[in-house]
Design a protein around this motif. Structure first.
Motif, mmCIF file in Angstrom:
data_model
loop_
_atom_site.group_PDB
_atom_site.id
_atom_site.type_symbol
_atom_site.label_atom_id
_atom_site.label_comp_id
_atom_site.label_asym_id
_atom_site.label_seq_id
_atom_site.Cartn_x
_atom_site.Cartn_y
_atom_site.Cartn_z
ATOM 1 N N PHE A 230 38.561 6.671 -1.339
ATOM 2 C CA PHE A 230 40.016 6.660 -1.427
ATOM 3 C C PHE A 230 40.583 8.034 -1.766
ATOM 4 O O PHE A 230 41.624 8.411 -1.254
ATOM 5 N N ARG A 231 39.880 8.738 -2.616
ATOM 6 C CA ARG A 231 40.367 10.073 -2.975
ATOM 7 C C ARG A 231 40.378 10.977 -1.748
ATOM 8 O O ARG A 231 41.350 11.675 -1.465
ATOM 9 N N GLU A 457 46.691 2.176 1.114
ATOM 10 C CA GLU A 457 47.127 1.517 -0.118
ATOM 11 C C GLU A 457 46.794 0.035 -0.078
ATOM 12 O O GLU A 457 46.394 -0.558 -1.065
ATOM 13 N N MET A 458 46.958 -0.537 1.115
ATOM 14 C CA MET A 458 46.637 -1.952 1.267
ATOM 15 C C MET A 458 45.135 -2.176 1.058
ATOM 16 O O MET A 458 44.720 -3.087 0.354
ATOM 17 N N MET A 467 46.058 2.653 -6.107
ATOM 18 C CA MET A 467 46.067 3.956 -5.441
ATOM 19 C C MET A 467 46.418 5.087 -6.390
ATOM 20 O O MET A 467 45.947 6.209 -6.227
ATOM 21 N N SER A 468 47.277 4.769 -7.383
ATOM 22 C CA SER A 468 47.716 5.853 -8.276
ATOM 23 C C SER A 468 46.533 6.485 -9.006
ATOM 24 O O SER A 468 46.590 7.638 -9.412
ATOM 25 N N ASP A 469 45.418 5.711 -9.121
ATOM 26 C CA ASP A 469 44.218 6.262 -9.765
ATOM 27 C C ASP A 469 43.621 7.403 -8.947
ATOM 28 O O ASP A 469 42.902 8.245 -9.465
#
Ligand code: ATP
Length: 721
Positions: A230-231, A457-458, A467-469
């Motif tokens: 994700f990052r 995000e989904m 996602m904010s992580d």
């Protein structure tokens, strides 16, 4: 080291404080029956750590405290103190004088003090054991027990010898170690049983837990993978998005410049449009209709003219039969004119040339004279008029052409300028449109990236992640080669997690707790097993020491025993020996009772099978071999000989003997007194006696009396100077 003083307060019949000083050597205690002499002996036995009331001639501990008489009230507590001179450092304490105090109150609370510091009974027992003193051996021989050594069991004899050899301290240590070993072994067995009990359950729980561990490993792996994925993905999309902003800005910038330019060009175009020649279109229309009008007029005129010329030709035609001679030169001239006409393309010019030719022919034919014909003249006139009109029309044509070409010239200029300005505007619009479409393309791209971001995000949301992580610390994100590969891995891990299914958390908690308990118990077991080994080793070491010292001493003791036996019996032989190991020792009723009492006390001494001491003897002139066959006096003599043998090998600091000489005949009493006197150089004696010889050998004599009040009193009777 020597015994300096004995103090009694409230002990048995000694209600008041009573002090007995011992200068050394032999202290004789004398007095009438029942005056309290034996109570003095009891006090010494008590302070050496005796725990059995019956050995102190009582039923219970309270019996040691002055019970009161008709004339004197009872006391609340009893106290005895024994003082030693320790200037030689015999006792391992830093005092020149050591005072041991034992006290008991009516609540049964017993206390010990060493130079006023309270200590435990255990410490006292050990303290005296080192000094080869104790309550088990021959240090104190009670009244009527002069045959103690003979009457004792082989095991008790061994204990007596050990005490006087100073081996009891090692025995105590050994017993302590054995007691600990026993407890340790019991505990180890208990712990082992517990370990074995939980082991199968733990195995089951561990299997469950290992599933869980695997799950948590996979989950961790998945989480780590998601973090990276994700990052990276976020970074990639974010960077993609960020790239567009400058481009769009650049386009916007260019666009506004182009819009400005467009406006300027539009102004130019408008200006040009305003400068367009007025009613130009209608002007050209007018010219066109004028020309058409002129053409139709000319056509009419030419038709009329044609008609006129035909008429004129008819009128002017020569009469029939008249021969007209034509000169060849003339014909040549006509041919030439005709050729010219043929070559002429302009209809007007053709017409003129034809008229000229016609006139030439007429002239040659001699028709000029016919002009005088009035009809002909009229025709000629009309014809001339028509020709004039045609000429006027021709002129008008020319004017019209001039006007038209003039008008066309100004329109073309306008058109060129208009076209250019129009094209400029259109080109600018095209340029703007190119930019707009480029911007639209970029906006579309941005939209595509935004969609990607939404999708990401989904994805994160579905994975239970936020996602904010992943939006922080992006500068530290290590680039990863193949995100697809990582995505595949994540899918695989999720599938594995789903495959493992639900795990009972309570079971996992239980597994952890059980394992902790198992580990704790296992380490406890290991500690206990180590302690067992250490204790085993210590016991063996002590055993070895006791065995070696004992065996070495026994040899010397036997040499002395033989001598004293010979002295007391005037011959014969006696020997102490270790009993046969195989032999089952029947325990006397007495021993059994003692063991029961021991088991109940804190100073439990683990029974151990050590070889006891047998006595082999042969009396002079008698065939008696067994001890049981000896008379009472003989038993006392053997016992006393043994005592003498022991103290000559290992003299204790002091010995307390209560009427030990009572059973001896006069001769032996004297011998006894002599031997005691001899030993008193090394060992102090406290002797209760009724025997004169013994009294005479005493260095100090105390008389004990009891008067009407039932309280024992002591007075010094004799001091040898
Ligand atoms: P013998 O020469 O006959 O052996 P003895 O001098 O040794 O006599 P002990 O046995 O020492 O005499 O003393 C016994 C006396 O002590 C008895 O009179 C008894 O009443 C007394 N006595 C024992 N215990 C107590 C006590 N708790 N309170 C008061 N007096 C006691």
């Amino acid at each position: 080291m020597h015994l300096k003083r004995l103090e009694l307060l409230g002990f048995k019949s000694f209600a008041q404080k009573t002090v007995l000083d011992f200068p050394g050597g032999i202290a004789g205690i004398v007095g009438p029956n029942g005056s309290g002499k034996s109570n003095v002996i009891d006090s010494v036995r008590w302070i050496l750590g005796e725990r059995e009331a019956k050995n102190l001639r009582g039923v219970k501990a309270e019996d040691l405290i002055f019970a009161g008489t008709q004339k004197r009230p009872r006391m609340g507590m009893a106290q005895v103190s024994l003082t030693f001179d320790n200037s030689s450092g015999f006792f391992p304490v830093d005092y020149n004088e050591v005072t041991i105090v034992r006290r008991i109150d009516r609540d049964g609370i017993s206390q010990y003090f060493l130079n006023k510091s309270e200590i435990r009974l255990k410490d006292i027992v050990e303290f005296f054991a080192k000094a080869r003193l104790g309550t088990r051996g021959l240090a104190i021989i009670n009244q009527g027990e002069s045959d103690l050594f003979v009457k004792a069991s082989p095991q008790q004899r061994r204990e007596m010898i050990e005490e006087i050899l100073g081996l009891r301290q090692y025995q105590l240590k050994k017993h302590e170690a054995e007691r600990k070993l026993k407890n340790t072994t019991i505990n180890a067995e208990k712990v082992k049983a517990m370990v074995e009990e939980i082991a199968p359950h733990l195995r089951f729980l561990k299997r469950q837990a290992s599933k869980w561990e695997k799950l948590s490993d996979i989950e961790k792996d998945l989480k780590d993978s998601e973090d990276i994925y994700f990052r990276n993905k976020f970074k990639e999309i974010n960077e993609g998005l960020e790239k567009f902003n400058p481009k769009i800005n650049e386009i916007d910038q260019k666009n506004s410049e182009k819009a400005k330019e467009l406006r300027e060009l539009q102004v130019v175009l408008e200006k040009i449009e305003k400068g367009q020649p007025q009613q130009q279109q209608s002007h050209f229309g007018d010219i066109r209709s004028k020309r058409e009008q002129l053409l139709s007029q000319r056509s009419i005129l030419e038709k009329e003219l044609g008609k006129l010329e035909a008429k004129l030709e008819f009128i002017s035609a020569p009469s029939e039969g008249k021969v007209i001679v034509v000169e060849p030169a003339f014909l040549e001239e006509v041919k030439k004119d005709i050729k010219n006409i043929i070559q002429e393309s302009d209809l007007g010019a053709v017409h003129n040339l034809l008229n000229n030719l016609l006139a030439k022919i007429d002239k040659s034919l001699g028709f000029e004279e016919k002009k005088e014909n009035p009809e002909l003249a009229e025709i000629e006139k009309t014809k001339n008029e028509l020709t004039g009109k045609l000429e006027a029309i021709s002129k008008e044509f020319n004017d019209l052409s001039t006007l038209e070409s003039e008008s066309t010239g100004s329109l073309e200029k306008f058109n060129v300028e208009f076209k250019k300005a129009f094209e400029d505007v259109e080109n600018k619009k095209d340029e703007i449109s190119v930019l707009e479409s480029e911007k639209n393309r970029l906006l579309l791209e941005i939209e595509r990236f935004n969609l990607k971001m939404q999708d990401l995000e989904m994805q994160a949301g579905q994975a239970g992640r936020n996602m904010s992580d992943f939006k922080i610390g992006l500068e530290n994100v290590a680039p990863i080669g193949d995100l697809m590969e990582l995505e595949r891995k994540m899918l695989k891990l999720r599938a594995e997690i789903a495959g493992i299914g639900e795990i009972d958390q309570a079971l996992i908690t239980e597994a952890k707790e059980t394992e902790t308990r198992h580990n704790f118990l296992s380490s406890q077991l290991a500690d206990l097993e180590k302690a067992t080994k250490d204790l085993d080793a210590l016991i063996k070491e002590l055993d070895q020491k006791i065995h070696n010292d004992f065996t070495a001493a026994l040899k010397k003791i036997n040499e002395e025993f033989e001598k004293f036996f010979d002295l007391m019996f005037g011959g014969g032989r006696a020997k102490m020996r270790l009993e046969e190991p195989e032999k089952e020792k029947p325990e006397t009723e007495n021993e059994n009772a003692e063991k029961e009492i021991k088991a109940e006390t804190e100073e439990d001494e683990t029974e151990q099978v050590e070889l006891g001491i047998e006595i082999d003897l042969s009396l002079p002139r008698k065939k008696i071999k067994g001890l049981e066959m000896l008379s009472g006096g003989e038993k006392s003599l053997v016992s006393i000989a043994a005592l003498f043998a022991l103290i000559s090998v290992s003299p204790p600091p002091f010995l307390v003997l209560d009427e030990v000489d009572a059973a001896l005949d006069e001769k032996n009493t004297r011998r006894f007194a002599e031997v005691i006197k001899n030993f008193s150089k090394k060992t102090q004696f406290l002797i209760v006696t009724h025997n004169r010889a013994t009294m005479e050998s005493s260095d100090i004599l105390y008389g004990v009396t009891m008067e009407e009040d039932g309280v024992s009193k002591v007075l010094s009777l004799k001091l040898e100077g």
